[in-house]
Enzyme design. Structure first.
Site, PDB file in Angstrom:
ATOM      1  N   ASP A 165      -2.882   2.515  -6.105  1.00 12.30           N
ATOM      2  CA  ASP A 165      -1.793   2.560  -5.133  1.00 12.30           C
ATOM      3  C   ASP A 165      -1.730   1.367  -4.198  1.00 12.30           C
ATOM      4  O   ASP A 165      -1.000   1.404  -3.222  1.00 12.30           O
ATOM      5  CB  ASP A 165      -1.880   3.857  -4.321  1.00 12.30           C
ATOM      6  N   GLU A 166      -2.481   0.327  -4.436  1.00 12.79           N
ATOM      7  CA  GLU A 166      -2.322  -0.849  -3.584  1.00 12.79           C
ATOM      8  C   GLU A 166      -2.582  -2.118  -4.367  1.00 12.79           C
ATOM      9  O   GLU A 166      -3.337  -2.121  -5.338  1.00 12.79           O
ATOM     10  CB  GLU A 166      -3.205  -0.776  -2.340  1.00 12.79           C
ATOM     11  N   ASP A 178       0.861  -1.184   0.000  1.00  9.06           N
ATOM     12  CA  ASP A 178       0.000   0.000   0.000  1.00  9.06           C
ATOM     13  C   ASP A 178       0.896   1.232   0.000  1.00  9.06           C
ATOM     14  O   ASP A 178       1.686   1.422   0.931  1.00  9.06           O
ATOM     15  CB  ASP A 178      -0.884  -0.044   1.258  1.00  9.06           C
TER      16      ASP A 178
END
Lengths: 392, 372
Positions: A109-110, A16
């Site tokens: 983003d993860e 993350d």
């Protein structure tokens, strides 16, 4: 440095990025480095990301912007630059792909990574490879991320959040039960306010409470969610890390600059949302059987309506007409602050829009017009041709 | 109240009542049947507030009176009693209990006061006429399959019964459609029906009506107003609200210029469609029809599960044609044909197709093709 008895045996990870959008902005504009930065759209929007400086002041993502500004009046507000974030995301993705092909991105983003069986190939266990990954992200991209490493997806995701930013947390099999016991059930991804209230009414607040229930009772009370809760209470999650997690629904929503009950304005927004959803469905080659309409009132109460179609669709026209029917059924409940439309129960596009409506002979022509419009827009840009109602 | 009725007579009266009663009820009285006994007759009345059915049966009335009792329970009891039994229903005033006795069986059922039972207010009807049972039966039987279940288009959730201008003058016409197929059935206009307003008879009412209609020429008294419709036999009266909406102008979707004609044995055609559709498990199974000189090839191609093909001899003399349909729709319209060959009239693969029985235009079906 970190040490853990199972460190070299665990292989399911969750990566993350730390305050991703804000970090990209700070990287590209060093002046922002020590300022509170909030990424979000306009005065009426919500916070999409807040940097850690802003978070210290109490700003959280999904918080309405006016509230964020009350907490942190000097914050620098930046409109999201999605292309930049997508570019950074692709660079990170490329780095992850060097580690394993089993990557399941959850957003820009993860992502989950399954590094099972890669130790031999890399000559190093997953933990080491993941540590190298975040170091490379920091060195080459100027972006930091946190890693959670465990034996399943649920725990990996929980772990990545334990020590943010720049964290590296591990939950081993042996300590799973002890770790979970006193944590709140809201730790479970997908348990929001509503489920939390329902669980609370059943006296379930922590994982320990959950463990006191037997499986049949949980299922009887919470349906399919109950069975999942029973497993999660024991730290069990058998979902695989899958690169091709099926898309379950497509939706778009917009928060207005000002609350409105103006029929014309809402109708214009509804059309634009439907067009966006249809564009995405067409791009992915899928169609949906269920049309969903979402409205949020001034007091944040939510109205949601759905309608099944006999024939799945990917056409903005059908989507809009159905959503409009739902909208008309809701009646005058405004003013609204948000409107959204979506498609769910998705199927491949080959099974969509097969049988035209006998009672709507013009529908066929409208469908052809829409396909032609799509072609023009593909050639000359999305603003090359617009419906009148799109500019309301 | 004390009344005795032969078990078979009672069962018939009660079963009609309990089928009208909604299974899941929030208002207790609506689960009940109102029993009224007087003058050698017992009346059974049930309602869901949209439909009311009143069934009358000959009875030995010892003491007249009225009460209400759970319709489903009473029906179950009577159903389980031996054939030929004499059933006695007794309620002592103020007891709140109905005693059901037959032979050595004795039941006590809780009652609710008759005053609480909602009786549908009487209306003025714009038209009263008499139609034969088998005529009504044909009108509704052949159209009901096309009734829509889509709640947003509530005005399609019934059969549109109205007076229409047919080829041989005015007709009594029933039309139903769900936007994919349409059925239009005509019958001679009964005397007195000329002033009838067009009404949309709800799906549930059509189902209940069907139970009154035998395949004979028993006269059925029909009454129609803007808001209600009533069908009555000698013993049973069915009154129903009609759907408050406008039925779409269906005439513009009935193709008139379809010239490519195929004639086929309906039974053979239906079996063949049914056979080829077996290979596909999809919800909407597409059957492709390839037509050439006196030859029809039916095929289904389901990429995930398999493919099937069957050839049929037909009468067809036009250009080659390839057209697809939902298998279920084809089967449904083909099964409406009972006497002659099915005649299909096509235009192109994208236009509505018309089907009728031989040259009989008193029952026509329209079905929308499917992209294949």
């Amino acid at each position: 440095m970190l040490s853990h008895p199972e460190l070299f045996d665990l292989s399911i990870a969750h990566m993350d990025c730390d305050a991703f959008y804000a970090s990209v902005e700070k990287r590209d504009n060093p002046e922002l480095a020590d300022k509170p930065v909030i990424i979000g759209g306009g005065r009426r929007g919500v916070v999409s990301t807040a940097c850690y400086v802003a978070r210290i002041r109490g700003v959280r993502s999904a918080m309405p912007m006016f509230q964020a500004l009350q907490k942190c009046p000097e914050a620098v507000i930046i409109k999201p630059r999605m292309e930049e974030y997508a570019k950074a995301s692709r660079a990170i993705r490329a780095m992850m792909e060097e580690l394993t092909p089993d990557i399941e991105p959850l957003s820009l983003d993860e992502a989950f990574l399954d590094l099972t069986g890669t130790a031999r190939l890399h000559g190093a266990p997953p933990a080491v490879m993941l540590a190298r990954l975040v170091k490379r992200m920091s060195d080459e991209l100027g972006l930091t991320g946190s890693i959670g490493l465990s034996h399943n997806k649920f725990l990996a995701k929980v772990a990545s959040d334990l020590d943010k930013p720049r964290g590296f947390s591990v939950i081993g099999k042996a300590e799973t039960d002890a770790f979970l016991r006193d944590r709140p059930v809201s730790l479970i991804w997908g348990v929001g306010q509503v489920t939390r209230d329902a669980l609370g009414q059943a006296g379930i607040r922590t994982f320990a409470d959950l463990l006191r229930w037997n499986r049949a009772d949980l299922s009887a009370r919470f349906g399919s969610m109950g069975d999942r809760l029973w497993h999660l209470a024991r730290g069990q999650d058998r979902r695989r890390v899958s690169a091709h997690a099926p898309v379950k629904s497509i939706s778009n929503e917009t928060t207005f600059h000002e609350d409105t009950s103006d029929w014309h304005v809402l109708d214009g927004h509804l059309w634009r949302m439907c067009e966006k959803v249809a564009d995405r469905a067409k791009a992915k080659g899928i169609a949906g059987r269920v049309v969903v309409l979402k409205l949020k009132r001034r007091d944040f109460s939510l109205i949601s309506r759905r309608q099944s179609l006999r024939d799945p669709t990917q056409l903005a026209d059908t989507l809009y007409r159905t959503a409009r029917g739902l909208f008309d059924q809701v009646g005058d409940e405004g003013p609204y602050r948000l409107l959204g439309a979506g498609l769910s129960d998705l199927v491949p596009e080959a099974r969509a829009d097969l049988t035209p409506d006998l009672l709507d002979p013009e529908a066929n022509q409208r469908a052809r017009a829409e396909r032609a419009t799509d072609e023009i827009r593909a050639k000359f840009g999305s603003d090359a041709i617009l419906k009148g109602r799109a500019i309301r | 109240m004390k009344v005795s009725i032969e078990r078979g007579t009672l069962l018939k009266a009660v079963s009609q009542a309990q089928s009208v009663v909604e299974r899941r009820n929030t208002i207790p009285i609506l689960a009940n049947v109102l029993i009224e006994a007087a003058d050698d007759k017992a009346q059974f009345r049930a309602t869901d507030l949209d439909i009311e059915v009143v069934d009358q049966a000959p009875a030995q009335v010892e003491r007249s009176g009225a009460t209400t009792v759970n319709a489903v329970t009473l029906h179950e009891i009577v159903r389980k009693l031996p054939d030929g039994a004499l059933v006695t229903l007794t309620e002592e005033p103020g007891s709140g209990r109905l005693t059901v006795e037959a032979g050595r069986s004795n039941f006590q059922l809780a009652t609710l006061p008759r005053e609480d039972f909602p009786v549908m207010p009487a209306s003025d009807y714009a038209a009263n006429f008499s139609a034969k049972s088998d005529v009504l039966r044909r009108l509704f039987d052949k159209s009901k399959f096309a009734i829509s279940t889509e709640e947003t288009r509530y005005y399609l959730n019934g059969v549109y019964m109205h007076v229409a201008e047919g080829e041989g003058g005015q007709t009594l016409r029933c039309v139903a459609t769900d936007g994919h197929r349409l059925a239009r059935i005509d019958a001679d206009l009964p005397q007195g029906a000329e002033t009838m307003p067009g009404v949309i008879v709800p799906r549930k009412t059509v189902g209940e009506l069907r139970k009154l209609l035998d395949d004979d020429d028993t006269p059925i008294a029909v009454s129609v107003s803007e808001t209600k419709v009533r069908f009555a036999t000698e013993d049973i009266t069915l009154t129903s609200k009609v759907i408050d909406g406008t039925f779409p102008d269906y005439s513009r979707v009935i193709p008139s210029g379809n010239t490519r004609k195929m004639e086929v044995d309906a039974k053979e055609f239906a079996s063949a469609v049914d056979r080829v559709a077996t290979v596909s498990s999809e919800r909407s199974r597409a059957v492709k029809m390839q037509l050439d000189e006196d030859r029809l090839i039916l095929s289904v191609n389901a990429p995930d599960s398999g493919a099937a093909e069957e050839e049929l001899g037909v009468a067809y003399g036009d250009d080659k044609l390839e057209i697809g349909f939902n298998a279920k729709y084809l089967l449904e319209i083909a099964s409406q044909v009972d006497r002659e060959n099915a005649v299909f009239l096509f235009n192109s693969a994208g236009d509505p197709t018309l089907m009728r029985e031989g040259n009989d235009t008193s029952a026509i079906y329209v079905v929308m093709p499917m992209r294949v």
